[in-house]
Design an enzyme around this catalytic site. Structure first.
Site, mmCIF file in Angstrom:
data_model
loop_
_atom_site.group_PDB
_atom_site.id
_atom_site.type_symbol
_atom_site.label_atom_id
_atom_site.label_comp_id
_atom_site.label_asym_id
_atom_site.label_seq_id
_atom_site.Cartn_x
_atom_site.Cartn_y
_atom_site.Cartn_z
ATOM 1 N N ASP A 46 -11.213 2.539 3.932
ATOM 2 C CA ASP A 46 -11.630 1.140 3.766
ATOM 3 C C ASP A 46 -13.154 1.026 3.634
ATOM 4 O OD1 ASP A 46 -9.604 -0.838 3.708
ATOM 5 O OD2 ASP A 46 -9.174 -0.556 5.838
ATOM 6 N N GLN B 275 -4.822 -1.824 9.568
ATOM 7 C CA GLN B 275 -4.677 -3.132 8.926
ATOM 8 C C GLN B 275 -5.298 -4.219 9.796
ATOM 9 O OE1 GLN B 275 -3.592 -3.671 5.842
ATOM 10 N NE2 GLN B 275 -3.830 -5.877 5.999
ATOM 11 N N LYS C 17 0.839 -1.198 0.000
ATOM 12 C CA LYS C 17 0.000 0.000 0.000
ATOM 13 C C LYS C 17 0.878 1.253 0.000
ATOM 14 C CE LYS C 17 -3.754 -2.549 2.130
ATOM 15 N NZ LYS C 17 -4.419 -3.028 3.357
HETATM 16 N N1 GUN Z 1 -6.912 -7.110 5.831
HETATM 17 C C1 GUN Z 1 -7.320 -7.874 4.789
HETATM 18 N N2 GUN Z 1 -8.018 -7.127 3.909
HETATM 19 C C2 GUN Z 1 -8.043 -5.869 4.399
HETATM 20 C C3 GUN Z 1 -8.602 -4.661 3.938
HETATM 21 O O1 GUN Z 1 -9.245 -4.561 2.881
HETATM 22 N N3 GUN Z 1 -8.404 -3.570 4.730
HETATM 23 C C4 GUN Z 1 -7.735 -3.641 5.899
HETATM 24 N N4 GUN Z 1 -7.609 -2.528 6.626
HETATM 25 N N5 GUN Z 1 -7.187 -4.750 6.368
HETATM 26 C C5 GUN Z 1 -7.356 -5.862 5.612
#
Ligand code: GUN
Length: 295
Positions: free
Chosen positions: A123, A100, A56
């Site tokens: 998100d 996360q 990211k």
């Molecule tokens: N862990 C697995 N997928 C995601 C996601 O789309 N966003 C976040 N913040 N954590 C994750």
């Protein structure tokens, strides 16, 4: 006679969208003198999460956005993390906040996600953003579901009037994707909404019969190679959201080799939906930056 499904190249689509975002970021930054910034919070040392967060950060840099990683020890408490989220809510330099997942078990994840300012919730996990989506007036669209719709859109596969079956009812993929596809409209136009959606799960009776009715079958369950050829309607489009480790291989929720013989189009793993998730996060971070500068 066997035929082979068209490969839906998520990586190429993601790069194309990233180019578009890059030029929008450059324009916005030139006009405002600011840079959109994503702040990611990682708690603990889960290796997969470390890779995801790193990807990211790299993606932010590629499109000219700022990124900041706050890495906390797994001993962090819910109260400490909530306090950090409040600080970032007030931080003018942070456009978007990403916590996360999964968080360590002792942390109340729902309380943390609820604490994020919905305008910075890139998100789209905050209940306010979930509610807006459910009412058909989203501010942010959740990254993986929107990535799936982008793959369909940029491959010319419409969802309007089609039977879509989603296997898996998670809050991150299945439920929000179902909510998007049943709406009357979408940011990509009505042809990428208006589906008849079946949301299948563990207790769905005779699952293969249900999945075989779908024109578009989407697997998001986290079970390696769960979807076999006999579960797929000949000529269907199949989207594989899963990323599973099987020995030293990464595989999806779909038996790629088998389903390829039956489907008309299929996403690979890796290189399918995965690259779109990160890309739609960048798109949401730009929306967040614009929102902050217009209020
Ligand atoms: N862990 C697995 N997928 C995601 C996601 O789309 N966003 C976040 N913040 N954590 C994750």
């Amino acid at each position: 006679m066997t035929s082979t499904a068209r490969n839906l190249d998520g990586k190429a689509i993601a790069l194309q969208i990233q180019e578009e975002i890059k030029s929008e970021v450059a324009q916005w930054s030139a006009a405002t003198g600011k840079v959109p910034q994503l702040t990611a919070i990682l708690v603990g040392d889960d290796p997969a999460s470390q890779v995801y967060v790193r990807n990211k950060e790299l993606a932010c840099k590629r499109v000219g956005m700022g990124s900041q990683l706050i890495h906390l020890p797994s001993s962090t408490t819910t109260a400490e993390l909530e306090c950090l989220v409040h600080e970032l809510n007030a931080d003018q330099n942070t456009s978007g906040i990403l916590v996360q997942l999964p968080l360590p078990k002792h942390i109340d994840a729902q309380r943390i996600l609820d604490a994020i300012d919905w305008r910075k919730d890139v998100d789209a996990f905050h209940p306010y953003n979930v509610g807006l989506l459910s009412q058909g007036r989203p501010h942010f669209l959740p990254c993986t579901p929107f990535g799936v719709v982008q793959i369909l859109y940029r491959s010319g596969i419409k969802t309007a009037g089609k039977r879509v079956c989603i296997i898996g009812r998670s809050d991150i993929v299945g439920k929000p994707l179902a909510a998007m596809l049943v709406q009357r409209n979408s940011p990509l136009g009505p042809d990428w909404a208006n589906a008849t959606v079946t949301l299948a799960h563990r207790q769905t009776p005779d699952l293969p019969k249900v999945t075989r009715q779908a024109d578009i079958l989407i697997a998001a369950i986290g079970q390696p190679e769960f979807v076999r050829a006999e579960m797929v309607r000949p000529g269907a489009t199949v989207i594989d959201v899963g990323i599973n480790r099987l020995g030293d291989r990464l595989v999806g929720d779909v038996d790629f080799a088998g389903v390829q013989q039956v489907a008309s189009a299929l996403t690979p793993v890796p290189g399918g939906v995965g690259p779109l998730t990160v890309t739609m996060l960048l798109s949401n971070t730009l929306i967040a930056a614009r929102t902050a500068s217009s209020t």
